[in-house]
Design a protein around this motif. Structure first.
Motif, mmCIF file in Angstrom:
data_model
loop_
_atom_site.group_PDB
_atom_site.id
_atom_site.type_symbol
_atom_site.label_atom_id
_atom_site.label_comp_id
_atom_site.label_asym_id
_atom_site.label_seq_id
_atom_site.Cartn_x
_atom_site.Cartn_y
_atom_site.Cartn_z
ATOM 1 N N SER A 131 0.848 -1.184 0.000
ATOM 2 C CA SER A 131 0.000 0.000 0.000
ATOM 3 C C SER A 131 0.884 1.236 0.000
ATOM 4 N N TRP A 183 9.212 5.453 -7.706
ATOM 5 C CA TRP A 183 9.804 4.148 -7.366
ATOM 6 C C TRP A 183 8.710 3.084 -7.355
ATOM 7 N N PHE A 188 4.710 -0.295 -12.894
ATOM 8 C CA PHE A 188 3.394 -0.337 -13.538
ATOM 9 C C PHE A 188 3.472 0.203 -14.970
ATOM 10 N N LEU A 191 5.072 -2.243 -17.161
ATOM 11 C CA LEU A 191 4.146 -3.314 -17.535
ATOM 12 C C LEU A 191 3.337 -2.917 -18.775
ATOM 13 N N GLY B 25 14.771 -1.425 -7.206
ATOM 14 C CA GLY B 25 13.378 -1.804 -6.979
ATOM 15 C C GLY B 25 13.197 -2.757 -5.814
ATOM 16 N N CYS B 26 14.111 -3.684 -5.671
ATOM 17 C CA CYS B 26 13.893 -4.749 -4.688
ATOM 18 C C CYS B 26 14.659 -4.569 -3.392
ATOM 19 N N VAL B 29 12.527 -3.498 -0.510
ATOM 20 C CA VAL B 29 11.663 -4.587 -0.061
ATOM 21 C C VAL B 29 12.457 -5.552 0.815
ATOM 22 N N ASN B 210 -5.598 -2.099 0.015
ATOM 23 C CA ASN B 210 -4.659 -0.997 0.247
ATOM 24 C C ASN B 210 -5.329 0.364 0.359
ATOM 25 N N ALA B 253 0.969 -7.041 4.274
ATOM 26 C CA ALA B 253 1.066 -7.311 2.833
ATOM 27 C C ALA B 253 1.024 -8.798 2.506
ATOM 28 N N LEU B 256 -1.437 -10.113 -0.156
ATOM 29 C CA LEU B 256 -1.160 -9.655 -1.510
ATOM 30 C C LEU B 256 0.022 -10.402 -2.109
ATOM 31 N N PHE B 257 1.002 -10.748 -1.254
ATOM 32 C CA PHE B 257 2.104 -11.579 -1.734
ATOM 33 C C PHE B 257 1.588 -12.940 -2.167
ATOM 34 N N TYR B 260 -0.139 -12.596 -5.382
ATOM 35 C CA TYR B 260 0.786 -12.424 -6.494
ATOM 36 C C TYR B 260 1.458 -13.735 -6.867
ATOM 37 N N LEU B 267 -3.373 -10.754 -11.805
ATOM 38 C CA LEU B 267 -3.155 -9.428 -11.229
ATOM 39 C C LEU B 267 -2.568 -8.487 -12.272
ATOM 40 N N ARG B 268 -1.591 -8.986 -13.040
ATOM 41 C CA ARG B 268 -0.998 -8.137 -14.079
ATOM 42 C C ARG B 268 -2.014 -7.799 -15.155
ATOM 43 N N MET B 271 -4.300 -5.202 -13.869
ATOM 44 C CA MET B 271 -3.671 -3.887 -13.845
ATOM 45 C C MET B 271 -3.613 -3.286 -15.241
ATOM 46 N N LEU B 272 -3.299 -4.127 -16.225
ATOM 47 C CA LEU B 272 -3.218 -3.624 -17.597
ATOM 48 C C LEU B 272 -4.595 -3.167 -18.055
ATOM 49 N N GLY B 276 -4.426 0.863 -13.939
ATOM 50 C CA GLY B 276 -3.885 1.294 -12.668
ATOM 51 C C GLY B 276 -4.620 2.437 -12.014
#
Lengths: 315, 277
Positions: A131, A183, A188, A191, B25-26, B29, B210, B253, B256-257, B260, B267-268, B271-272, B276
């Motif tokens: 989120s 970030w 998105f 994608l 990016g990761c 996380v 979320n 989360a 959601l993990f 995914y 999910l992708r 989103m497409l 979004g």
């Protein structure tokens, strides 16, 4: 007469009403009703009511007095609304500059057929699962001037004094916010670009290869022009999304330091729910709605919804 | 051969770029995960860049003890109810829109398309007043109703595009068997539109899980607090205790993990199709 009546009844019976015909009937009305009622009651009508509220002097409870355009006049004169307006524009600009080119390159990268790129693409997606609140909390710790990861890294690299207060500096706070938003949302956009790239006909690339074009040349003369609708789509999404961006800013800076990150959505929330000035908050809400609708109309004018749809179907 | 080698160098640089973005990016996380396993002392004294030497689940125990389970259940109730209502309502509407040639129906659909452009923020003040007047302030239902409303335009649009592709002959075949509209929707349209329905459901689940603005404005007490609000509350109470807040973030989360890992494709796609928004 009687025969006709029988026929009329007999025809729907053939398909037990409705389905072979394309006429409206009671059951279809019932099917539409829940969606229409929900949408009208909690979205469409409230948006119109916001216009009415913008003419009220009201705290949300007790009696309200109609003051006409008074709220509008004082809001436009105060400079606060303009400040928020320009901050919102600046945030939209930074988000676009940060998200679109990087999203494009990453999208082209993940669209490649190599196996590892698919794995990378799956991992890139992970920030989108959190989120905005979770992202905001995390980054405010990473950027914290005490024990923060970022200052720790910069100090190790010998850049700066290691005590930069990223979110407490009014000159850079908005840009830092734009970086955090980007970030999360670059994956998105990537994608969208990935699916856009995959729709480009292979024959174009084969022709370019025969002509001896290198990878950069191919990118600029085939990939980029072929992605023009995707670029429009991501641009619209970034702009409309950033226009009303609220959650992360509320958590990270709540408009501060001072009013350095007080974009329209934050300003609206503060006016209506902190200052209990429903009229002033509604003025900003109407500005947001008009702004959003204008953006959509401009988009439709330039692209046409059908083109956006056809991009979507390929997904 | 020469061209091949040039492409390879380009590829190498491109892969390097991909790795750099993977780190950007990761790593945060990874930071969330490792920090959540640190002790408070370990956070203040240890090197923040490397995982803790003695990982501990103490923070998770503290998170669960401080009422996060309640928030987790609240979030689950809100998200599941919201998604169910969205899917059923938008499926019914999209069937009528596709199968009915009627001016009024098309007008309704056009209004839904316009509704895509309505920002939640533009309507939140009247929604707050309305929910309060309905006596639903500070209830789970009070959050569900507007969340459903704002998700309907997009979900309907996605489903209309999908339902349109169902061939006419299938409807006619069911019509000859004597099925009515409701039977057609649930026995023909729903099974055929399953991929689109799953995409809509998964996407809207993430969105409602979320969601922050509706709970922020429409609730206040701990009994109905959902996870995003709970995180903010928790952070306020543990400003200096970073590891325990990171544990709260991870805890919130988890679904959601899982979504995914098991439904990433949907999910992708969602989103497409959902742009979004």
């Amino acid at each position: 007469m009687d025969e006709l009546g029988l026929l009329d009844r007999a025809r729907p019976d053939l398909g037990d009403g409705c389905l072979v015909t394309d006429r409206m009937n009671l059951s279809r009305l019932l099917m539409m009703l829940p969606a229409v009622i929900f949408f009208a009651a909690f979205a469409l009508i409230p948006m119109c009511v916001a216009v009415y509220y913008s003419g009220l002097n009201w705290s949300g409870v007790g009696s309200a007095t109609w003051v006409g355009l008074q709220n509008w006049k004082s809001m436009l004169a105060s400079g606060e609304l303009w400040h928020s307006f320009w901050l919102t524009i600046a945030l939209m600009f930074w988000c676009w500059v940060l998200q679109n080119p990087l999203g494009l390159v990453i999208g082209v990268f993940t669209a490649g057929a190599q196996r590892h790129r698919a794995v990378f693409g799956a991992l890139y997606f992970i920030p989108l699962l959190f989120s905005s609140v979770a992202i905001g909390v995390t980054w405010s710790y990473i950027l914290s001037p005490t024990f923060g990861l970022m200052d720790n890294l910069l100090k190790a690299l010998g850049i700066g004094n290691g005590f930069e207060n990223w979110l407490g500096n009014p000159h850079i706070a908005l840009f830092v916010i734009a970086c955090i938003i980007s970030w999360q949302y670059i994956p998105f956009n990537a994608l969208l670009y990935q699916s856009g790239v995959r729709q480009i006909p292979r024959s174009l690339y084969e022709a370019a290869m025969i002509d001896g074009a290198g990878p950069l040349r191919t990118f600029f003369s085939i990939t980029l022009p072929q992605l023009k609708y995707t670029i429009t789509t991501t641009t619209v999404l970034i702009l409309t999304g950033t226009l009303t961006y609220f959650d992360l800013i509320y958590v990270v800076t709540n408009g501060g330091p001072g009013d350095a990150t007080q974009v329209l959505a934050i300003d609206m929330y503060k006016q209506a729910f902190t200052n209990l000035n429903i009229g002033a908050g509604s003025v900003i809400a109407v500005v947001l709605a008009v702004f959003g609708l204008l953006l959509s109309i401009i988009t439709l004018k330039f692209t046409g919804f059908n083109k956006m749809e056809s991009q979507m179907e390929g997904a | 051969m020469k061209a091949f080698r040039r492409v390879s160098v380009g590829n190498l640089l491109f892969t390097l770029f991909g790795v750099v973005w993977l780190i950007i990016g990761c790593y945060p996380v990874f930071y969330i995960l490792t920090t959540s396993l640190r002790s408070q002392n370990g956070y203040l004294l240890g090197n923040p860049w490397v995982p803790p030497i003695h990982p501990t689940f103490q923070n998770y125990a503290q998170v669960i003890q401080s009422g996060f389970l309640r928030s987790f259940i609240n979030s689950a109730i809100v998200s599941v109810c919201t998604v169910l209502l969205i899917v059923v309502f938008s499926l019914l509407l999209s069937y009528v829109v596709v199968r009915t040639r009627n001016r009024a129906v098309q007008t309704v659909f056009n209004w839904f398309v316009v509704g895509l452009a309505i920002p939640v923020q533009a309507a939140i003040i009247p929604v707050y007043i309305l929910i309060t007047k309905l006596g639903l302030y500070d209830t789970l239902l009070g959050m569900i109703l507007p969340m459903v409303a704002f998700a309907l335009p997009l979900s309907t649009l996605i489903l209309v595009n999908f339902v349109r592709d169902i061939p006419n002959e299938l409807y006619e075949a069911m019509g000859i068997e004597g099925a009515n509209d409701f039977q057609i929707v649930f026995r023909l349209v729903a099974p055929l539109a399953r991929p689109a329905l799953i995409s809509v459901a998964v996407y809207q689940f993430v969105q409602s899980w979320n969601n922050f603005l509706f709970p922020l404005v429409l609730t206040q007490s701990a009994g109905v607090r959902v996870l995003p609000l709970a995180i903010v509350q928790f952070q306020g109470e543990h400003t200096m205790d970073v590891p325990v807040t990171m544990a709260a973030v991870v805890f919130s989360a988890i679904p959601l993990f899982l979504a995914y890992i098991f439904g990433g494709r949907y999910l992708r796609q969602g989103m497409l199709a959902g742009f979004g928004k």
